[in-house]
Scaffold this motif. Structure first.
Motif, PDB file in Angstrom:
ATOM      1  N   UNK A 268      14.982   0.959 -10.892  1.00  0.00           N
ATOM      2  CA  UNK A 268      15.313   0.953  -9.465  1.00  0.00           C
ATOM      3  C   UNK A 268      14.272  -0.121  -8.814  1.00  0.00           C
ATOM      4  N   UNK A 269      12.937  -0.353  -9.383  1.00  0.00           N
ATOM      5  CA  UNK A 269      12.154  -1.430  -8.592  1.00  0.00           C
ATOM      6  C   UNK A 269      11.869  -2.419  -9.857  1.00  0.00           C
ATOM      7  N   UNK A 270      12.725  -3.264 -10.104  1.00  0.00           N
ATOM      8  CA  UNK A 270      12.505  -4.330 -11.167  1.00  0.00           C
ATOM      9  C   UNK A 270      11.366  -5.251 -10.908  1.00  0.00           C
ATOM     10  N   UNK A 271      11.191  -5.356  -9.620  1.00  0.00           N
ATOM     11  CA  UNK A 271       9.937  -6.606  -9.622  1.00  0.00           C
ATOM     12  C   UNK A 271       8.626  -5.744  -9.653  1.00  0.00           C
ATOM     13  N   UNK A 272       8.442  -4.583  -9.602  1.00  0.00           N
ATOM     14  CA  UNK A 272       7.177  -3.871  -9.670  1.00  0.00           C
ATOM     15  C   UNK A 272       6.409  -4.086 -11.015  1.00  0.00           C
TER      16      UNK A 272
ATOM     17  N   UNK B 102       8.180  11.924  -2.791  1.00  0.00           N
ATOM     18  CA  UNK B 102       7.844  11.563  -4.277  1.00  0.00           C
ATOM     19  C   UNK B 102       7.153  10.033  -4.083  1.00  0.00           C
ATOM     20  N   UNK B 103       6.723   9.416  -5.135  1.00  0.00           N
ATOM     21  CA  UNK B 103       5.945   8.094  -5.378  1.00  0.00           C
ATOM     22  C   UNK B 103       7.230   7.274  -4.853  1.00  0.00           C
ATOM     23  N   UNK B 104       8.525   7.299  -5.448  1.00  0.00           N
ATOM     24  CA  UNK B 104       9.567   6.475  -5.357  1.00  0.00           C
ATOM     25  C   UNK B 104       9.976   6.660  -3.906  1.00  0.00           C
ATOM     26  N   UNK B 105       9.888   7.628  -3.268  1.00  0.00           N
ATOM     27  CA  UNK B 105      10.396   7.736  -1.901  1.00  0.00           C
ATOM     28  C   UNK B 105       9.405   6.821  -0.868  1.00  0.00           C
ATOM     29  N   UNK B 106       8.101   7.035  -1.403  1.00  0.00           N
ATOM     30  CA  UNK B 106       7.155   6.346  -0.551  1.00  0.00           C
ATOM     31  C   UNK B 106       6.973   4.689  -0.860  1.00  0.00           C
ATOM     32  N   UNK B 107       7.464   4.335  -1.999  1.00  0.00           N
ATOM     33  CA  UNK B 107       7.350   2.945  -2.143  1.00  0.00           C
ATOM     34  C   UNK B 107       8.676   2.239  -1.713  1.00  0.00           C
ATOM     35  N   UNK B 108       9.755   2.770  -1.766  1.00  0.00           N
ATOM     36  CA  UNK B 108      11.017   2.320  -1.431  1.00  0.00           C
ATOM     37  C   UNK B 108      11.066   1.493  -0.189  1.00  0.00           C
TER      38      UNK B 108
ATOM     39  N   UNK C 287       0.895  -1.397  -0.097  1.00  0.00           N
ATOM     40  CA  UNK C 287      -0.092  -0.097   0.084  1.00  0.00           C
ATOM     41  C   UNK C 287       0.975   1.239   0.044  1.00  0.00           C
ATOM     42  N   UNK C 288       0.658   2.304  -0.925  1.00  0.00           N
ATOM     43  CA  UNK C 288       1.581   3.346  -0.895  1.00  0.00           C
ATOM     44  C   UNK C 288       0.424   4.458  -1.206  1.00  0.00           C
ATOM     45  N   UNK C 289       0.563   5.587  -0.147  1.00  0.00           N
ATOM     46  CA  UNK C 289      -0.300   6.632  -0.320  1.00  0.00           C
ATOM     47  C   UNK C 289       0.474   7.990   0.101  1.00  0.00           C
ATOM     48  N   UNK C 290       0.426   8.949  -0.877  1.00  0.00           N
ATOM     49  CA  UNK C 290       0.862  10.302  -0.551  1.00  0.00           C
ATOM     50  C   UNK C 290       0.019  11.367  -0.170  1.00  0.00           C
ATOM     51  N   UNK C 291       0.012  11.940   1.006  1.00  0.00           N
ATOM     52  CA  UNK C 291      -0.739  12.828   1.347  1.00  0.00           C
ATOM     53  C   UNK C 291       0.067  13.990   1.645  1.00  0.00           C
TER      54      UNK C 291
ATOM     55  N   UNK D 143       1.411  11.792 -10.328  1.00  0.00           N
ATOM     56  CA  UNK D 143       0.676  11.258 -11.478  1.00  0.00           C
ATOM     57  C   UNK D 143       1.739  10.676 -12.781  1.00  0.00           C
ATOM     58  N   UNK D 144       2.640  11.578 -12.793  1.00  0.00           N
ATOM     59  CA  UNK D 144       3.491  11.211 -13.687  1.00  0.00           C
ATOM     60  C   UNK D 144       4.711   9.972 -13.472  1.00  0.00           C
ATOM     61  N   UNK D 145       4.641   9.835 -12.342  1.00  0.00           N
ATOM     62  CA  UNK D 145       5.662   8.796 -11.800  1.00  0.00           C
ATOM     63  C   UNK D 145       5.097   7.333 -11.619  1.00  0.00           C
ATOM     64  N   UNK D 146       3.795   7.197 -10.900  1.00  0.00           N
ATOM     65  CA  UNK D 146       3.254   6.106 -10.605  1.00  0.00           C
ATOM     66  C   UNK D 146       3.500   4.942 -11.368  1.00  0.00           C
ATOM     67  N   UNK D 147       2.937   5.314 -12.787  1.00  0.00           N
ATOM     68  CA  UNK D 147       2.939   4.007 -13.760  1.00  0.00           C
ATOM     69  C   UNK D 147       4.137   4.085 -14.616  1.00  0.00           C
ATOM     70  N   UNK D 148       5.073   4.925 -14.525  1.00  0.00           N
ATOM     71  CA  UNK D 148       6.185   4.982 -15.265  1.00  0.00           C
ATOM     72  C   UNK D 148       7.033   3.667 -15.059  1.00  0.00           C
ATOM     73  N   UNK D 149       8.170   3.168 -16.014  1.00  0.00           N
ATOM     74  CA  UNK D 149       8.817   2.265 -15.765  1.00  0.00           C
ATOM     75  C   UNK D 149       9.921   2.772 -14.561  1.00  0.00           C
ATOM     76  N   UNK D 150      10.302   1.912 -13.716  1.00  0.00           N
ATOM     77  CA  UNK D 150      11.018   2.107 -12.810  1.00  0.00           C
ATOM     78  C   UNK D 150      12.469   1.408 -12.636  1.00  0.00           C
TER      79      UNK D 150
END
Length: 324
Positions: free
Chosen positions: A286-290, A240-246, A223-227, A277-284
């Motif tokens: 750094x997160x190869x299993x996502x 950022x999304x990346x910081x919240x997911x990491x 679960x990843x939420x940014x408020x 919005x620009x980050x969440x579905x972009x290829x990452x």
């Protein structure tokens, strides 16, 4: 019969229906997430809508307002299903909606009831699961899902390591949770041997203690939420999304399973939501299993701590499909 928006809405409001399950009469509700013609949400900036391109990872959505009903690039439709006091006869309606759009149906099965008179406490629920008292519920739910036409993902008893009062199973010991999760998957696989089963921690530091083992997990959900105001108070600035997911990703990435964000939301000013919005579905890289993200397109249903209230994760004005 054509599956119309009116039919879907009628399914939602059939809350006074009752059915016989396991020999007893239950006052029932319906699964949460059936898209219908809700009121447009004009309060969110257009920049909040996730940016999807041909390079995006798979995108899914919990979408009770039908805001994504006309989107061709949605791969996963998410609904929630209590395993007690629920009208499973409504499942074919959402299945038709999902199947028509070529999507996979992800069902989060929650081991409780949404009925107002359901008062099971945590220890009693665990005791009854261990005694097999809920095996009939599992059988009924999973056999009903097995009759659907859509590809199926099953997610059971999410965010188990986050004991903040949201879920009564989140106060079980890791050993008890692992037993209950394994038992559910074992029983459900009798009807759904080909479904993907999602073990879905929130992403907390203790999550590894709750891992039920490779034989019971096909996919790991986070679960990843940014408020924005919560970020500022608790992290010293906007994340950022990346910081919240990491943090959560780092804890599960070594388990050798595909990872999805099973619940995603973000809320803040236009600049903040645009970055997400620009980050969440972009290829990452750094997160190869996502492999996928699944947006929670509604207002929060549990109050956030520290009096932050109920963030509105919902995105924009509905896009109505002409395929209903």
């Amino acid at each position: 019969m054509r599956i119309t928006k009116r039919v879907l809405l009628d399914a939602f409001i059939a809350l006074t229906a009752s059915i016989l399950i396991g020999g007893g009469a239950w006052a029932v509700g319906v699964p949460l997430g059936f898209p219908y013609d809700g009121e447009p949400d004009e309060g969110q900036p257009a920049a909040k809508r996730p940016v999807l391109t041909e390079k995006s990872i798979a995108f899914g959505v919990y979408d009770p307002h039908g805001d994504f009903s006309g989107e061709s690039n949605v791969a996963i439709e998410h609904i929630f299903l209590a395993w007690e006091d629920v009208d499973l006869s409504t499942l074919p309606i959402v299945d038709a909606y999902v199947h028509r759009r070529g999507r996979t149906l992800m069902i989060t099965v929650e081991p409780w009831s949404w009925a107002s008179n359901w008062h099971m406490n945590s220890s009693k629920l665990l005791e009854e699961i261990k005694a097999g008292a809920y095996d009939a519920n599992i059988d009924t739910v999973c056999s009903s899902i097995a009759r659907l036409n859509s590809p199926i993902i099953i997610r059971w008893a999410q965010e188990m390591e986050d004991a903040v009062g949201k879920f009564i199973w989140a106060v079980w010991t890791p050993e008890d949770y692992v037993f209950a999760y394994r038992h559910f998957v074992t029983e459900c696989r009798k009807h759904l041997p080909d479904a993907d089963y999602v073990w879905s921690p929130k992403g907390g530091a203790s999550l590894a203690k709750y891992y039920p083992g490779d034989d019971y997990v096909d996919v790991i959900g986070l679960s990843v939420f940014g408020y924005q105001p919560y970020d500022k108070q608790n992290f010293g600035g906007e994340r950022t999304f990346e910081q919240a997911l990491e943090p959560g990703y780092r804890l599960v990435s070594g388990l050798g399973k595909p990872v999805i964000v099973a619940e995603l939301g973000y809320e803040g000013d236009e600049e903040y939501v645009s970055r997400w919005a620009k980050a969440v579905a972009a290829p990452h890289p750094e997160f190869p299993e996502l492999k996928a993200i699944v947006y929670f397109n509604d207002k929060e249903v549990f109050a956030w701590p520290q009096n932050f209230g109920y963030p509105n994760w919902r995105i924009g004005t509905p896009k109505v499909s002409n395929r209903d």
